[in-house]
Motif scaffolding. Structure first.
Motif, PDB file in Angstrom:
ATOM      1  N   CYS A  26     -11.895 -22.561  -2.145  1.00  0.00           N
ATOM      2  CA  CYS A  26     -12.427 -22.011  -0.887  1.00  0.00           C
ATOM      3  C   CYS A  26     -11.869 -20.623  -0.575  1.00  0.00           C
ATOM      4  N   CYS A  34      -6.791 -20.211  -2.622  1.00  0.00           N
ATOM      5  CA  CYS A  34      -7.286 -21.511  -3.079  1.00  0.00           C
ATOM      6  C   CYS A  34      -8.418 -21.235  -4.061  1.00  0.00           C
ATOM      7  N   ASN A  56     -15.159 -26.805   4.220  1.00  0.00           N
ATOM      8  CA  ASN A  56     -14.087 -27.518   4.927  1.00  0.00           C
ATOM      9  C   ASN A  56     -14.284 -27.407   6.434  1.00  0.00           C
ATOM     10  N   CYS A 115     -10.113 -30.262  -1.008  1.00  0.00           N
ATOM     11  CA  CYS A 115     -10.827 -29.054  -0.579  1.00  0.00           C
ATOM     12  C   CYS A 115     -12.276 -29.124  -1.062  1.00  0.00           C
ATOM     13  N   CYS A 174      -5.847 -25.492  -1.565  1.00  0.00           N
ATOM     14  CA  CYS A 174      -5.325 -25.621  -0.204  1.00  0.00           C
ATOM     15  C   CYS A 174      -5.109 -27.093   0.107  1.00  0.00           C
TER      16      CYS A 174
HETATM   17 ZN   LIG Z   1      -9.446 -24.673  -0.450  1.00  0.00          ZN
END
Ligand SMILES: [Zn+2]
Ligand SMILES: [Zn+2]
Length: 183
Positions: free
Chosen positions: A74, A71, A155, A143, A139
């Motif tokens: 993140c 991602c 998250n 996010c 993701c």
């Molecule tokens: Zn993410």
């Protein structure tokens, strides 16, 4: 890359317009070197049609796989489907009936069929994979990414870092400080 090498001796002997269908399946281990930062999560599979043209063989078809990619906010692994639309032309280097060498294709970037009448799809697949990989995988649309100060995954909950001061009067000072640390 044996799964991506097709022997086309039979098709080369046929008339222009003749076609052969192939089902391709490439194991994830074989794909690993073609994916840069992504990791294969499934075999690459699909159907290809090879068509004899007067001087060449046209390849056309769709292949698909799943890859794990980070991602972009993140860094969590995200499994993403990847679909490839292949279209390429391959020129034989050797005349199939006489064994005589054939002139190189006009286009330097055209693909060739080697002296064993093998057509190697690795390069077109590699190029198509790189184009098909998402540039900014997420993701989830929402996010929240990582805290820029402590690196916590937001998250999973808020970290204890102080929120950025929103006071406008501090902006010039902050710019000055950032300028100093950047030099
Ligand atoms: Zn993410
Ligand atoms: Zn933090």
């Amino acid at each position: 890359m044996n799964a991506l090498r097709l022997n086309v001796a039979g098709l080369l002997k046929e008339q222009s317009g003749a076609a052969r269908d192939y089902t391709v399946q490439v194991a994830p281990e074989e794909l690993a070197g073609m994916l840069e930062d992504a990791r294969p999560a499934a075999p690459l599979e699909g159907d290809l049609r090879l068509m004899r043209a007067p001087r060449s063989i046209f390849v056309r078809g769709q292949l698909g796989t799943d890859v794990n990619i980070e991602c972009s906010r993140c860094l969590a692994e995200v499994e993403t489907p990847v679909e490839l639309e292949l279209e390429a032309e391959y020129f034989p280097q050797i005349d199939i009936s006489s064994g005589a060498p054939l002139p190189a294709p006009d286009d330097d970037l055209a693909f060739t069929i080697d002296g064993n009448h093998e057509l190697d799809l690795s390069e077109i697949v590699r190029q198509s994979l790189l184009l098909a990989l998402p540039m900014h995988a997420l993701c989830a649309e929402a996010c929240r990414g990582l805290c820029p100060d402590c690196g916590a995954n937001l998250n999973q909950g808020l970290c204890t870092c102080e929120p950025e001061p929103a006071d406008e009067r501090l902006t010039p000072l902050r710019a000055l400080l950032q300028g100093r640390t950047g030099s």
